[in-house]
Design an enzyme around this catalytic site. Structure first.
Site, PDB file in Angstrom:
ATOM      1  N   SER A 411     -14.755  28.263 -55.688  1.00 31.43           N
ATOM      2  CA  SER A 411     -15.520  27.200 -55.190  1.00 31.43           C
ATOM      3  C   SER A 411     -17.064  27.707 -55.287  1.00 31.43           C
ATOM      4  CB  SER A 411     -15.362  26.592 -53.769  1.00 31.43           C
ATOM      5  OG  SER A 411     -15.789  25.354 -53.475  1.00 31.43           O
ATOM      6  N   PRO A 412     -17.999  26.751 -55.760  1.00 29.27           N
ATOM      7  CA  PRO A 412     -19.545  27.376 -55.765  1.00 29.27           C
ATOM      8  C   PRO A 412     -19.776  27.942 -54.345  1.00 29.27           C
ATOM      9  CG  PRO A 412     -19.344  24.950 -55.747  1.00 29.27           C
ATOM     10  CD  PRO A 412     -17.977  25.461 -56.045  1.00 29.27           C
ATOM     11  N   GLN A 489     -22.961  25.064 -62.046  1.00 28.28           N
ATOM     12  CA  GLN A 489     -23.315  24.220 -60.813  1.00 28.28           C
ATOM     13  C   GLN A 489     -24.889  24.092 -60.992  1.00 28.28           C
ATOM     14  OE1 GLN A 489     -23.152  24.092 -56.516  1.00 28.28           O
ATOM     15  NE2 GLN A 489     -21.756  22.703 -56.775  1.00 28.28           N
ATOM     16  N   HIS A 566     -24.629  18.670 -58.901  1.00 26.66           N
ATOM     17  CA  HIS A 566     -24.382  18.582 -57.481  1.00 26.66           C
ATOM     18  C   HIS A 566     -25.052  17.448 -56.947  1.00 26.66           C
ATOM     19  CE1 HIS A 566     -23.726  20.141 -53.529  1.00 26.66           C
ATOM     20  NE2 HIS A 566     -23.900  21.308 -53.860  1.00 26.66           N
ATOM     21  N   HIS A 569     -23.864  17.096 -50.265  1.00 23.92           N
ATOM     22  CA  HIS A 569     -24.514  17.916 -49.156  1.00 23.92           C
ATOM     23  C   HIS A 569     -25.832  17.673 -49.021  1.00 23.92           C
ATOM     24  CE1 HIS A 569     -20.969  21.214 -50.474  1.00 23.92           C
ATOM     25  NE2 HIS A 569     -20.483  20.034 -49.953  1.00 23.92           N
ATOM     26  N   TYR A 571     -28.507  17.061 -50.779  1.00 24.40           N
ATOM     27  CA  TYR A 571     -29.466  17.543 -51.758  1.00 24.40           C
ATOM     28  C   TYR A 571     -29.982  16.498 -52.467  1.00 24.40           C
ATOM     29  CZ  TYR A 571     -27.888  22.007 -50.713  1.00 24.40           C
ATOM     30  OH  TYR A 571     -27.177  23.326 -49.848  1.00 24.40           O
ATOM     31  N   ARG A 619     -20.072  17.008 -58.169  1.00 24.00           N
ATOM     32  CA  ARG A 619     -19.801  16.972 -56.527  1.00 24.00           C
ATOM     33  C   ARG A 619     -20.407  16.049 -55.902  1.00 24.00           C
ATOM     34  NH1 ARG A 619     -18.901  22.402 -52.753  1.00 24.00           N
ATOM     35  NH2 ARG A 619     -16.663  22.385 -53.792  1.00 24.00           N
ATOM     36  N   ARG A 713     -14.300  30.187 -48.706  1.00 19.72           N
ATOM     37  CA  ARG A 713     -14.520  31.552 -48.090  1.00 19.72           C
ATOM     38  C   ARG A 713     -13.490  32.578 -48.331  1.00 19.72           C
ATOM     39  NH1 ARG A 713     -15.034  28.147 -42.856  1.00 19.72           N
ATOM     40  NH2 ARG A 713     -13.856  26.788 -43.934  1.00 19.72           N
TER      41      ARG A 713
HETATM   42  C1  LIG Z   1     -21.469  30.993 -48.450  1.00 20.74           C
HETATM   43  C2  LIG Z   1     -21.262  29.705 -48.921  1.00 20.74           C
HETATM   44  C3  LIG Z   1     -22.155  29.057 -50.039  1.00 20.74           C
HETATM   45  C4  LIG Z   1     -21.798  27.832 -50.614  1.00 20.74           C
HETATM   46  N1  LIG Z   1     -22.682  27.471 -51.571  1.00 20.74           N
HETATM   47  C5  LIG Z   1     -22.347  26.506 -52.017  1.00 20.74           C
HETATM   48  C6  LIG Z   1     -23.258  26.222 -53.272  1.00 20.74           C
HETATM   49  O1  LIG Z   1     -24.137  26.532 -53.809  1.00 20.74           O
HETATM   50  N2  LIG Z   1     -22.862  24.828 -53.790  1.00 20.74           N
HETATM   51  C7  LIG Z   1     -21.942  23.806 -53.384  1.00 20.74           C
HETATM   52  O2  LIG Z   1     -21.517  22.943 -53.918  1.00 20.74           O
HETATM   53  N3  LIG Z   1     -21.148  24.291 -52.082  1.00 20.74           N
HETATM   54  C8  LIG Z   1     -21.441  25.529 -51.829  1.00 20.74           C
HETATM   55  N4  LIG Z   1     -20.700  25.796 -50.404  1.00 20.74           N
HETATM   56  C9  LIG Z   1     -19.574  24.974 -49.917  1.00 20.74           C
HETATM   57  C10 LIG Z   1     -18.263  25.547 -50.530  1.00 20.74           C
HETATM   58  O3  LIG Z   1     -18.162  25.517 -52.032  1.00 20.74           O
HETATM   59  C11 LIG Z   1     -16.894  24.963 -50.005  1.00 20.74           C
HETATM   60  O4  LIG Z   1     -17.007  23.438 -50.448  1.00 20.74           O
HETATM   61  C12 LIG Z   1     -16.771  25.094 -48.498  1.00 20.74           C
HETATM   62  O5  LIG Z   1     -17.247  26.474 -48.313  1.00 20.74           O
HETATM   63  C13 LIG Z   1     -15.517  24.638 -48.047  1.00 20.74           C
HETATM   64  O6  LIG Z   1     -14.659  25.361 -48.534  1.00 20.74           O
HETATM   65  P1  LIG Z   1     -13.892  26.474 -47.916  1.00 20.74           P
HETATM   66  O7  LIG Z   1     -13.159  25.921 -46.483  1.00 20.74           O
HETATM   67  O8  LIG Z   1     -12.518  26.961 -48.741  1.00 20.74           O
HETATM   68  O9  LIG Z   1     -14.833  27.735 -47.587  1.00 20.74           O
HETATM   69  C14 LIG Z   1     -20.865  27.123 -49.927  1.00 20.74           C
HETATM   70  C15 LIG Z   1     -20.128  27.728 -49.057  1.00 20.74           C
HETATM   71  C16 LIG Z   1     -20.277  28.988 -48.515  1.00 20.74           C
HETATM   72  C17 LIG Z   1     -19.230  29.511 -47.548  1.00 20.74           C
END
Ligand SMILES: Cc1cc2nc3c(=O)[nH]c(=O)nc-3n(C[C@H](O)[C@H](O)[C@H](O)COP(=O)(O)O)c2cc1C
Ligand SMILES: Cc1cc2nc3c(=O)[nH]c(=O)nc-3n(C[C@H](O)[C@H](O)[C@H](O)COP(=O)(O)OP(=O)(O)OC[C@H]3O[C@@H](n4cnc5c(N)ncnc54)[C@H](O)[C@@H]3O)c2cc1C
Length: 761
Positions: A411-412, A489, A566, A569, A571, A619, A713
């Site tokens: 995931s990003p 992304q 994107h 979230h 943005y 997304r 994560r």
């Molecule tokens: C450190 C961190 C940075 C993230 N940065 C982005 C991002 O740049 N773009 C995005 O779409 N989501 C971002 N996310 C969200 C993750 O892609 C994901 O949707 C979210 O962490 C839930 O997934 P998980 O439960 O597997 O961690 C970020 C999440 C984390 C933990």
């Protein structure tokens, strides 16, 4: 306590009376029930084999009598589109509700509980004033809960289906689900045998389908005739019967989901359906009621402070009810929206039903019935053009010209480690390690289209040739050293820009040198802390659109396999979509079509420069988790518009639109939204959010709830998450980098030995 009164002679009232009398033999324990002992609505109730153990210890005589009355079965049959799919190993038992209540009544009588039938307790509760405890076990329409609604604060959600609870002499060999289409929509039955000669049949349909057939105007007899006709082929010539004579109004009910904020008020305590309900799709209302009784009696009977005991009971049971309601909700929504799933083949339709609660997964089903899951895996493999079956997470997927070797996506995740937007060795190491770690697709962190589009000064960007070349180095590494694909992304932070790094004061403005922000509307993200963005005007829109196009062109030159825009979230592009952040009065605000206008303009412009064969994904946040946010209809309209605009994949996240959001987290918590979009709109989706086990991925993909699973994560803790998942499933065709092959064979060997040691093979 000297006097305990139970209002209601259902499972909750009777079982708590029994347990109280056992715990306090000298107390006067009374039950008041408006009906006669043998008068009851409904037919059978289901328990799972597992459920009963806890009740043996609490009261062996009732446990033994209930178990003695059980009718057992193991299989689930799903009849859909002329086929029957059978899955085994489910271990259920059923008992007549009447028999269950008789068991309780007899035991209560033997213990000396005073039972008063045909005794309606009125609002005044005359003669009960000297009771030490009043247990309100008066069911889903609890009068006591309504009388003190201001205190108990019940949340009552009237659901979308109507159902009627019927009986029949047809003997069902398995727990049977059958689905029939009419000219107005789908009907389904949930049927199971609960005694040697009787079965329960619950007929269920959407409220609008029910009305379209005029069932709201038909009496019980005519309704039964309608159901008999529709499900004739499953009834073996037997009639359907109702015993809902004493129900006021229609025998067709709406399921009311109930949960209360408070459960006790002075000496009055709610229990069973009065306190909470669980949809019959998960078959646990009676079990929950009995477990409430167990908890209540153990917390209160010997407590020196009854109030504190009641609070401990609430804390314990509230959490349990929440968990169960969450699992029941997923299953209930599956049945409410069954139309969505009717495009699936019977095998996958059945799998989707069986796993709908998100409590039972692929591995568990395989344990219950390996043959059924093997057939399912073979079918899925065949549909992907493969001859060998494999766990669903390792099935390939094609999107445009991009061929993914499996369904796992990194995931990003923003690294906040770039300078002037330039990715460096950290990024090469980060993305490279995850590519050789086995995921099918790597998605970059949100890479910003201009310096003032960044979230933080550490965000990567793509507005210069130098940045393009730095990204190309990473893309080339991924392509040369792994079978993974890599997506870019692209985003613009909008009102969430110019903030501190993720590990500093996240979402808070920089201490100095902030750059100006733009957004759909001039609303700061953190009231009193964030900068107020400027409302975008036409010149801003043209500029931002041009920056997206420029970045997309650079991205294509860098060789990325897919472009992700994107729009989640909170943005910039998301700020147009959500009614919470878009207050515009021009053609870019208001209706969902207007709110979509700018995001669609960006897609169209980007699509024109992005190579036609390479896919574009988007997304979105499919829910804002705040009042006034996106509704289901908005999300479906957005997804439909994205599909029409040629988007190949929707990556379905939720939230982060507004700071005051109240998300409800849990395992795979956002997957229902990916499911809703995939099956409701007919577009490939990616699910994300607390998907952390291989079994989650197998189940989501197997059920057709999403096409891809993004794992964020867990990939920070383990870059080789997929390689480990493959080894733990003994999927040895998994590719490993050649220099690491000795690690593969050693890991597989250890896992094999560990499995033999615990007898798993
Ligand atoms: C450190 C961190 C940075 C993230 N940065 C982005 C991002 O740049 N773009 C995005 O779409 N989501 C971002 N996310 C969200 C993750 O892609 C994901 O949707 C979210 O962490 C839930 O997934 P998980 O439960 O597997 O961690 C970020 C999440 C984390 C933990
Ligand atoms: C269609 C359907 C199918 C279901 N299937 C299952 C299943 O398979 N398995 C399962 O575990 N659960 C099932 N349930 C749920 C289950 O019936 C309830 O969760 C369970 O009965 C809850 O027990 P209770 O004692 O809290 O409430 P109830 O069983 O509703 O009992 C409440 C009692 O209080 C009495 N009462 C109410 N008000 C008064 C008053 N003022 N004075 C005197 N008496 C009063 C009522 O007459 C009633 O007898 C199903 C429910 C429905 C609607």
């Amino acid at each position: 306590m000297k006097r305990i009164v139970c209002l209601g002679g259902g499972p909750a009232g009777l079982y708590s009376a029994i347990l109280f009398k056992k715990a306090l033999p000298n107390a006067r324990v009374e039950v008041y029930e408006r009906n006669r002992p043998d008068d009851t609505f409904g037919w059978g109730v289901v328990f799972s084999d597992k459920t009963m153990a806890g009740f043996r210890e609490a009261d062996t005589p009732t446990h033994d009598a209930i178990v003695g009355g059980f009718h057992h079965w193991d299989d689930v049959d799903v009849h859909f589109r002329g086929q029957r799919v059978r899955s085994g190993g489910h271990g259920f038992c059923g008992i007549a509700r009447k028999r269950l209540l008789n068991v309780f009544q007899d035991r209560a009588a033997a213990l000396g509980v005073e039972q008063n039938f045909q005794h309606e307790i009125g609002a005044s509760m005359e003669d009960l004033s000297d009771a030490d405890l009043i247990v309100a076990a008066d069911g889903v329409n609890s009068q006591q809960r309504s009388l003190h609604a201001d205190w108990f604060k019940p949340h009552i959600d009237v659901r979308k289906c109507r159902f009627i609870w019927l009986g029949t002499e047809q003997k069902f060999a398995a727990f049977t689900f059958a689905f029939e289409r009419t000219e107005h929509g789908w009907f389904q039955i949930h049927a199971y045998q609960f005694s040697s000669d009787l079965s329960t049949v619950i007929v269920e349909t959407r409220e609008e389908t029910w009305k379209a057939h005029g069932l709201d105007k038909l009496g019980t007899e005519a309704s039964i005739a309608f159901c008999e006709e529709l499900f004739r082929q499953f009834l073996g010539g037997h009639r359907l019967m109702s015993n809902a004579r004493h129900l006021r109004g229609s025998a067709w009910l709406n399921f009311n989901r109930v949960l209360c904020e408070r459960w006790h008020h002075g000496k009055l305590v709610l229990i069973g359906d009065a306190a909470h309900t669980a949809h019959f799709g998960i078959g646990s209302g009676t079990k929950l009621a009995m477990e409430d009784a167990l908890s209540l009696v153990s917390r209160v009977a010997s407590a020196s402070d009854v109030g504190a005991g009641l609070e401990r009971y609430r804390a314990e049971r509230h959490l349990e009810a929440l968990k169960l309601q969450s699992a029941a909700r997923n299953r209930m929504e599956w049945f409410e929206n069954v139309e969505r799933y009717t495009h699936l083949e019977p095998q996958q339709f059945t799998y989707s039903l069986l796993t709908a609660s998100q409590r039972i997964g692929h591995a568990n089903l395989k344990l219950r019935d390996p043959g059924y899951v093997d057939a399912m895996e073979a079918e899925l493999a065949r549909r992907c053009g493969l001859t060998e079956a494999r766990p669903p997470m390792f099935l390939p997927l094609r999107l445009g010209s991009m061929e993914l070797v499996n369904r796992v996506v990194v995931s990003p995740m923003a690294q906040y480690s770039a300078r002037e937007g330039l990715p460096d060795d950290w990024h090469l190491m980060h993305y490279g390690a995850r590519a050789v770690g086995g995921a099918g697709l790597i998605v970059t962190e949100m890479t910003c289209i201009a310096p003032d589009a960044r979230i933080t000064p550490g965000c990567t960007g793509l507005w210069s040739g130098e940045q393009r070349d730095a990204w190309k180095r990473i893309v080339d590494f991924v392509h040369q050293r792994s079978p993974a694909k890599i997506a870019l992304q692209l985003g613009h932070a909008g009102r969430k820009g110019s903030t501190q790094l993720g590990w500093q004061a996240m979402d808070h403005p920089l201490p100095g040198n902030n750059w100006p922000l733009v957004s759909a509307s001039p609303i700061p993200y953190l009231a009193g802390a964030s900068q107020t963005p400027r409302e975008m005007n036409e010149a801003d829109r043209l500029r931002v659109r041009g920056e997206f196009v420029h970045a997309a062109r650079l991205g294509s030159e860098a060789g990325f396999d897919m472009l992700e825009l994107h729009m989640a979230h909170g943005y910039l592009l998301a700020s147009f979509l959500s009614p919470l952040t878009n207050m515009r009065r021009d053609e870019y605000g208001g209706t969902v079509a207007n709110r979509l206008r700018f995001p669609l303009e960006v897609i169209e412009a980007v699509r024109a420069v992005w190579p036609a064969d390479r896919p574009v994904s988007v997304r979105i946040s499919a829910r804002d988790w705040a009042p006034g946010g996106l509704e289901e209809a908005d999300v479906m309209a957005i997804a439909g518009a994205l599909k029409d605009a040629g988007v190949a994949l929707i990556s379905v996240s939720t939230g982060q639109t507004v700071a005051e959001q109240q998300p409800v987290y849990g395992r795979m918590w956002q997957t229902p939204y990916a499911d809703m979009i995939r099956n409701g709109v007919g577009i490939p989706t990616l699910a994300v959010g607390n998907i952390f086990e291989a079994d989650h991925v197998n189940t989501i993909v197997g059920a057709g709830r999403a096409d891809l699973c993004a794992i964020a994560r867990p990939h920070l803790a383990d870059p080789a998450w997929t390689l480990h998942a493959a080894a733990s499933q003994r999927y040895s065709p998994q590719w490993w980098p050649e220099p690491y092959l000795p690690g593969k064979s050693q890991l597989e060997h250890h896992l094999e030995r560990a499995a033999v040691a615990v007898g798993a093979v």
